[in-house]
Design an enzyme around this catalytic site. Structure first.
Site, PDB file in Angstrom:
ATOM      1  N   GLN A 185      41.588  40.850  28.658  1.00  0.00           N
ATOM      2  CA  GLN A 185      40.358  40.077  28.839  1.00  0.00           C
ATOM      3  C   GLN A 185      40.064  39.156  27.657  1.00  0.00           C
ATOM      4  O   GLN A 185      39.131  38.359  27.715  1.00  0.00           O
ATOM      5  CB  GLN A 185      39.158  41.007  29.079  1.00  0.00           C
ATOM      6  CG  GLN A 185      39.228  41.778  30.389  1.00  0.00           C
ATOM      7  CD  GLN A 185      39.188  40.872  31.625  1.00  0.00           C
ATOM      8  OE1 GLN A 185      38.750  39.720  31.573  1.00  0.00           O
ATOM      9  NE2 GLN A 185      39.666  41.393  32.755  1.00  0.00           N
ATOM     10  N   GLY A 208      50.430  42.051  33.936  1.00  0.00           N
ATOM     11  CA  GLY A 208      49.689  42.669  32.843  1.00  0.00           C
ATOM     12  C   GLY A 208      49.783  44.183  32.898  1.00  0.00           C
ATOM     13  O   GLY A 208      49.890  44.862  31.865  1.00  0.00           O
ATOM     14  N   THR A 209      49.749  44.719  34.114  1.00  0.00           N
ATOM     15  CA  THR A 209      49.878  46.174  34.285  1.00  0.00           C
ATOM     16  C   THR A 209      51.234  46.644  33.780  1.00  0.00           C
ATOM     17  O   THR A 209      51.324  47.624  33.030  1.00  0.00           O
ATOM     18  CB  THR A 209      49.710  46.544  35.776  1.00  0.00           C
ATOM     19  OG1 THR A 209      48.345  46.323  36.132  1.00  0.00           O
ATOM     20  CG2 THR A 209      50.075  47.990  36.041  1.00  0.00           C
ATOM     21  N   CYS A 216      32.364  53.589  46.305  1.00  0.00           N
ATOM     22  CA  CYS A 216      32.741  53.238  47.663  1.00  0.00           C
ATOM     23  C   CYS A 216      33.661  52.020  47.712  1.00  0.00           C
ATOM     24  O   CYS A 216      34.278  51.741  48.732  1.00  0.00           O
ATOM     25  CB  CYS A 216      31.488  52.972  48.485  1.00  0.00           C
ATOM     26  SG  CYS A 216      30.298  51.939  47.635  1.00  0.00           S
ATOM     27  N   SER A 247      47.709  39.334  30.250  1.00  0.00           N
ATOM     28  CA  SER A 247      48.002  39.050  31.657  1.00  0.00           C
ATOM     29  C   SER A 247      47.645  37.603  31.964  1.00  0.00           C
ATOM     30  O   SER A 247      46.494  37.189  31.775  1.00  0.00           O
ATOM     31  CB  SER A 247      47.173  39.997  32.525  1.00  0.00           C
ATOM     32  OG  SER A 247      47.330  39.686  33.880  1.00  0.00           O
ATOM     33  N   ALA A 248      48.633  36.827  32.447  1.00  0.00           N
ATOM     34  CA  ALA A 248      48.410  35.387  32.587  1.00  0.00           C
ATOM     35  C   ALA A 248      47.320  35.047  33.602  1.00  0.00           C
ATOM     36  O   ALA A 248      46.559  34.097  33.406  1.00  0.00           O
ATOM     37  CB  ALA A 248      49.715  34.690  32.965  1.00  0.00           C
ATOM     38  N   HIS A 249      47.217  35.796  34.700  1.00  0.00           N
ATOM     39  CA  HIS A 249      46.223  35.375  35.699  1.00  0.00           C
ATOM     40  C   HIS A 249      44.795  35.697  35.279  1.00  0.00           C
ATOM     41  O   HIS A 249      43.848  35.278  35.928  1.00  0.00           O
ATOM     42  CB  HIS A 249      46.562  35.884  37.111  1.00  0.00           C
ATOM     43  CG  HIS A 249      46.338  37.330  37.346  1.00  0.00           C
ATOM     44  ND1 HIS A 249      46.004  37.831  38.587  1.00  0.00           N
ATOM     45  CD2 HIS A 249      46.405  38.381  36.532  1.00  0.00           C
ATOM     46  CE1 HIS A 249      45.889  39.138  38.510  1.00  0.00           C
ATOM     47  NE2 HIS A 249      46.132  39.496  37.285  1.00  0.00           N
TER      48      HIS A 249
END
Lengths: 55, 381
Positions: free
Chosen positions: B183, B79-80, B326, B200-202
């Site tokens: 999303q 996806g990125t 953090c 993005s498939a995952h």
């Protein structure tokens, strides 16, 4: 943030607490704290943040 | 709190917005395609032709679901990669117009990283994480805008963006719109009007390592990679065809279930929003309560370290993510929470999926107040 929460009840309504914080989240989170706790965010100057007790 | 290493209930994975557990169809299709679709689809022998058929069938499925032509769809390594190819290729195709990329302040970091190659103009959001449409219109009408980029719905807080209205403003200004729909695809239809789209498939329960890029006909796109055909969005290099086949098969399966799952998960999210606000003191539930993704909820707890909260929940068997500084690779608070002006520390994102049960959510809601109280007690609150 925890120290700010402790300091606010120790000052009179209308007085200002100055927070010195080098946490990169402080510039975002101190105004958010003020909104959540009904206090007034006065100003930020670098790593110094002024909060006025209003309640 | 004593840590016994023995959670009081079954582990619950609540981070589908990072990676959804594979749909059963994903496993089946992946195994079948590993046996049948491992050859290079560009080759002219029988095994290659079989792979090519599988590739075309997978492309046709994705095209049909997204309502586009098959030759507008390409698969990418993630996806990125798809989002970055959309941004870089979209900018490259219109470099004669200008170098400006208009984008929302709440884009995925993949898009923000790509934006650094351009003159980026950022458009803000309100406290609930909704795009400022007036500022968006002004920004896309300014000169030299090559491309605009808008996430379909925030991956961090769930707020659905006004894609159709933003697309109209882009169309009036003659600026192509890229929508990062990671999303949304597989959960809800994407509103019309965009020129480029990535997914993005995952995120929908397909395998990791498959992204989808759509470039509509007539949109100028120039490959950011060295390759023979600079106008073809096809990624240079062999894709994992079995993973692509599994991605398409699982997308068809999740879309068939999407409406009923959205109703079920949305009710669970409403329950989390209400109960966390009622049972955890000094908490801020973040994002639009109504115009939101069905499966995702974010909240921030005062006087709690985000990393400590994540670890404590992990010890109780809950996998969640956080936008607190953090927990990030940059040690900066989430740019999304900052853009909204909401509390960033003590932040937790819970994202549900088809395997999430009511019992998982109930156990989370039972455990959370004590976990937060214990961390605060340790900090002296």
């Amino acid at each position: 943030m925890i120290r700010l929460a402790r300091a606010i009840p120790a000052v009179a309504v209308g007085e200002i607490v100055r927070v010195l914080a080098d946490d990169p989240a402080a510039a975002n989170d101190i105004p958010a704290w003020c909104r959540m706790k009904g206090q007034e965010f006065v100003a930020a100057d670098g790593q110094a943040f002024d909060v006025r007790r209003v309640t | 709190m004593d840590y016994t290493g023995d959670p009081a209930g079954a582990p619950a994975y609540l981070d589908s917005a990072t990676a959804a557990p594979p749909h059963p169809v994903t496993r089946e299709a992946l195994l079948a395609a590993l046996a049948d679709g491992w050859a290079d689809p560009s080759r002219l022998y029988a095994a290659g032709r079989r792979a090519q058929q599988l590739h075309e069938a997978a492309t046709a499925v994705v095209a049909e679901i997204l309502g586009v032509r098959a030759d507008e769809v390409s698969f990418q390594p993630s996806g990125t990669a798809a989002a970055q190819a959309a941004v870089l290729g979209g900018l490259g195709g219109r470099k004669r117009v200008g170098r400006v990329l208009v984008h929302s302040a709440i884009e995925h970091s993949a898009v923000l990283h790509a934006a650094r190659t351009a003159e980026a103009v950022e458009v803000g959001v309100d406290r609930l994480g909704r795009l400022d449409l007036d500022a968006w219109g002004t920004a896309v009408r300014a000169g030299g805008v090559a491309l605009a980029g808008l996430i379909s719905a925030s991956h961090e807080v769930g707020t659905v963006q006004p894609v159709a209205a933003a697309a109209e403003l882009c169309a009036e200004a003659g600026v192509p719109l890229f929508v990062d729909a990671a999303q949304t695809v597989g959960r809800a239809p994407v509103p019309p009007g965009w020129s480029l789209l990535s997914a993005s498939a995952h995120k929908w329960g397909g395998p990791a390592g498959v992204g989808v890029l759509v470039v509509r006909k007539g949109v100028r796109w120039l490959s950011p990679y060295p390759q023979d055909d600079l106008y073809s969005p096809r990624h240079p290099g062999a894709l994992s065809l079995p993973a692509v086949v599994a991605a398409a098969a699982s997308l068809r399966a999740v879309v068939a279930e999407a409406r009923s799952e959205a109703v079920r998960l949305s009710a669970l999210v409403d329950r989390i929003r209400e109960r966390v606000a009622a049972t955890v003191p000094d908490v801020e539930i973040v994002g639009d309560p109504v115009e939101r993704l069905p499966h995702l909820v974010t909240f921030s707890c005062l006087y709690v370290d985000g990393e400590a909260l994540l670890h404590a929940l992990d010890r109780h068997g809950f996998a969640v993510s956080s936008g607190s500084s953090c927990t990030s690779s940059t040690l900066r608070p989430s740019h999304v929470l900052e853009a909204m002006g909401v509390l960033s520390h003590g932040n937790v994102r819970v994202s549900l999926h088809r395997e999430t049960t009511e019992a998982d959510v109930e156990r989370f809601l039972t455990v959370l107040p004590d976990v937060v109280a214990a961390i605060r007690k340790e900090a002296g609150i």
